[in-house]
Motif scaffolding. Structure first.
Motif, PDB file in Angstrom:
ATOM      1  N   ILE A 206      26.901  13.329 -15.425  1.00  0.00           N
ATOM      2  CA  ILE A 206      26.339  13.456 -14.075  1.00  0.00           C
ATOM      3  C   ILE A 206      25.437  12.267 -13.732  1.00  0.00           C
ATOM      4  O   ILE A 206      25.611  11.641 -12.676  1.00  0.00           O
ATOM      5  N   PRO A 207      24.477  11.877 -14.602  1.00  0.00           N
ATOM      6  CA  PRO A 207      23.682  10.677 -14.283  1.00  0.00           C
ATOM      7  C   PRO A 207      24.531   9.404 -14.210  1.00  0.00           C
ATOM      8  O   PRO A 207      24.237   8.510 -13.410  1.00  0.00           O
ATOM      9  N   THR A 208      25.576   9.342 -15.065  1.00  0.00           N
ATOM     10  CA  THR A 208      26.442   8.160 -15.034  1.00  0.00           C
ATOM     11  C   THR A 208      27.223   8.099 -13.730  1.00  0.00           C
ATOM     12  O   THR A 208      27.444   7.017 -13.165  1.00  0.00           O
ATOM     13  N   SER A 212      27.202   5.191 -10.879  1.00  0.00           N
ATOM     14  CA  SER A 212      28.401   4.546 -10.338  1.00  0.00           C
ATOM     15  C   SER A 212      28.453   4.638  -8.816  1.00  0.00           C
ATOM     16  O   SER A 212      29.058   3.786  -8.159  1.00  0.00           O
ATOM     17  N   MET A 213      27.791   5.668  -8.246  1.00  0.00           N
ATOM     18  CA  MET A 213      27.714   5.811  -6.800  1.00  0.00           C
ATOM     19  C   MET A 213      26.603   4.968  -6.197  1.00  0.00           C
ATOM     20  O   MET A 213      26.476   4.878  -4.968  1.00  0.00           O
ATOM     21  N   GLY A 214      25.761   4.364  -7.041  1.00  0.00           N
ATOM     22  CA  GLY A 214      24.648   3.565  -6.549  1.00  0.00           C
ATOM     23  C   GLY A 214      23.422   4.382  -6.212  1.00  0.00           C
ATOM     24  O   GLY A 214      22.511   3.891  -5.535  1.00  0.00           O
ATOM     25  N   TRP A 215      23.373   5.623  -6.694  1.00  0.00           N
ATOM     26  CA  TRP A 215      22.252   6.508  -6.380  1.00  0.00           C
ATOM     27  C   TRP A 215      21.152   6.473  -7.435  1.00  0.00           C
ATOM     28  O   TRP A 215      20.087   7.051  -7.234  1.00  0.00           O
ATOM     29  N   ALA A 216      21.408   5.840  -8.566  1.00  0.00           N
ATOM     30  CA  ALA A 216      20.423   5.847  -9.654  1.00  0.00           C
ATOM     31  C   ALA A 216      20.598   4.590 -10.491  1.00  0.00           C
ATOM     32  O   ALA A 216      21.604   3.870 -10.381  1.00  0.00           O
TER      33      ALA A 216
END
Length: 565
Positions: A206-208, A212-216
């Protein structure tokens, strides 16, 4: 039983066991999808074998890593998880005489799994996820790759919930007497480990995906590796539990064997739950972020308790077959029980060959490579794939093949075509995977790297490559891969032909693969109650001797690296 419930259950014409029709539907769906993903993984496997074989060297670098990603995900994740959910539904309903907890939950689980798997394979084929199965950060794949894996994990977890809920209602409604059967107990152990495994997957993926979405921010690589192997290696521990449960089931279906000691067998499954998850530590022995004390504990005391569980099953399963065979009158010498076993029954041959390959190749190499000092020497070589192809493929996949030879006629109610071909299929596959595993292991001992596309390192500034002896082992690996692919493709063609075009056996018993013959005359009580298993004891002694030789040969090899006076 109410009329409503009666309409949801049929009685198996072969075994007399109840079959929940809702569960049957999802066993069929998961089974068909499992075989499809097995085929995808198999095609990828032969392409990889023909690339790692230097005499052929088929694929270029880009496609090699793309196909390697595809192979790992379809063989180690999708094929295995789909068939294991089918096994859980069968164990919780048919073996406990229960209805499936929820058809709606089963649909939700299946749809998440199939959509997620298709998403992952699509992204890989598009060349947007050449990150291998491990997908180590800071390598980054398309967001749909991570989302697909999350969907597969959540879907599988939902299916596991449905299994536990079914076991609960079976207990509540008292649909069985006493303790749950040993096969169900093993399935419960596999499901418990699966929950821990899939939660690791959620924690790491989930964090990965957010990254990849640029959210973290990108996850820490050390943290990622630690948590990911709680998913990656523990998936194999789910396989081990499921495989052993299938061994017990096939031993009963093919020879009428019964577990010698229920308490001991169940204790071994509990040891798996408590300790086998820790075996993933051997992937992290060179990671500086993990402390030495943790590494030593995991690769010694904790691993030994997990190995003890496998040793227990490695004795009790063949011993139960020996006792059953001796009860039929095969009491002459140490091995007449084994030579007169139903070897023409693909369910039996697949199960027993799985037992041998898993124990003598996968088990011996696994314990040795899990030792800290030896692991550091061998971990990034071809010896590691040599080991896990013996466990996951020669062990788990071959056992599941044996199970499918009974699932198709009993659950799909279809008969196999070309039964003489089905009789030899397990031997072809077992021979191929054995040659491949041995070739990988010896090539790895010569230093051949684990994942590198070109073992000759063509174009390198410094001279590299390996001698002719190493190329011989790589050739054996390649030929073994071709033979295993032939065996696997034969199995898939036989299964597809039976499922979609096979003759129906509704209303009658399945055509038996082979009926165990009996030499016992009526009233021969002494033979019928003989519970000795001297032949199995000899096999176990041979296994231990082989382990000692292999283990200390590896310590001798260490002296070439670390000078010992």
């Amino acid at each position: 039983m109410s009329n409503h419930l009666e309409n949801q259950v049929r009685t198996c014409d072969t075994t007399g066991l109840p079959v929940c029709l809702n569960a049957q539907k999802f066993i069929r769906l998961h089974g068909v999808c499992a075989v499809v993903f097995l085929l995808i993984g198999a095609v990828a496997a032969i392409l990889l074998a023909l690339t790692r074989w230097p005499a052929v060297h088929l694929l270029n670098a880009e496609w090699y890593y793309r196909v390697l990603t595809l192979h790992g995900l379809n063989m180690l994740i999708f094929w295995i998880l789909f068939i294991e959910v089918a096994i859980l539904y069968f164990a919780a309903t048919t073996l406990l005489n229960s209805r499936l907890f929820s058809k709606g939950v089963a649909w939700a689980a299946f749809l998440m799994m199939i959509v997620g798997a298709i998403m992952v394979d699509t992204v890989v084929f598009q060349g947007k996820a050449d990150v291998l199965m491990t997908s180590y950060t800071p390598l980054k794949a398309d967001p749909m790759f991570y989302l697909g894996i999350i969907l597969v994990a959540v879907g599988t977890l939902t299916g596991v919930f449905n299994f536990f809920a079914t076991v609960y209602i079976a207990k509540r409604d008292k649909t069985y007497e006493g303790s749950v059967p040993l096969v169900v107990f093993g399935a419960i152990a596999a499901a418990v480990i699966a929950v821990v495994t899939l939660l690791h997957g959620a924690v790491v993926m989930i964090p990965t995906w957010f990254w990849s979405m640029g959210w973290a921010e990108a996850p820490d690589p050390g943290w990622y590796r630690l948590v990911w192997w709680g998913l990656g290696h523990q998936s194999q521990q789910v396989n081990v539990c499921a495989m052993v449960s299938v061994w017990y089931l096939l031993a009963t279906l093919t020879t009428g064997a019964k577990p010698l000691n229920q308490a001991v067998c169940r204790t071994a499954f509990v040891l798996y739950i408590l300790f086998i998850n820790l075996a993933s530590a051997h992937h992290l022995l060179v990671d500086p972020g993990v402390g030495a004390s943790w590494k030593i504990w995991n690769t010694s005391y904790a691993m030994y308790l997990a190995v003890l569980a496998s040793m227990i099953h490695g004795f009790t399963v063949p011993a139960s077959v020996e006792v059953a065979q001796r009860a039929r009158g095969y009491v002459r010498g140490l091995f007449s029980w084994l030579t007169n076993a139903p070897w023409k029954n693909p369910g039996f041959s697949a199960f027993f060959l799985s037992l041998i390959i898993f124990g003598f190749i996968g088990g011996i190499t696994g314990v040795t490579l899990g030792t800290q000092q030896i692991n550091i020497l061998a971990h990034n070589t071809l010896r590691i794939p040599g080991h896990f192809h013996a466990t996951v493929v020669g062990g788990t996949t071959l056992a599941f093949m044996g199970l499918i030879y009974y699932v198709v006629p009993l659950i799909f109610q279809k008969e196999f075509y070309a039964r003489s071909v089905a009789t030899i299929q397990p031997y072809i596959f077992a021979a191929g995977i054995t040659l491949m595993s041995i070739g990988m292991s010896f090539a790895g001992s010569a230093g051949v790297p684990r994942r590198h596309w070109d073992v000759e390192f063509a174009g390198a500034n410094l001279a590299a490559g390996f001698d002719s002896g190493t190329h011989l082992w790589l050739g054996i690996m390649g030929m073994g891969g071709v033979l295993a692919f032939v065996g696997l493709l034969t199995f898939i063609l036989l299964t597809v032909a039976a499922v979609f075009f096979g003759k129906s056996n509704k209303g009658r018993a399945m055509t038996p693969w082979a009926t165990p013959k009996s030499l016992v005359t009526e009233g021969d009580a002494e033979a019928a109650h003989d519970e000795r298993s001297p032949g199995t004891m000899v096999l176990v002694i041979v296994l231990l001797a082989a382990f000692v030789v292999y283990y200390f040969a590896n310590w001798l090899a260490l002296t070439d690296v670390w000078h010992v006076r």
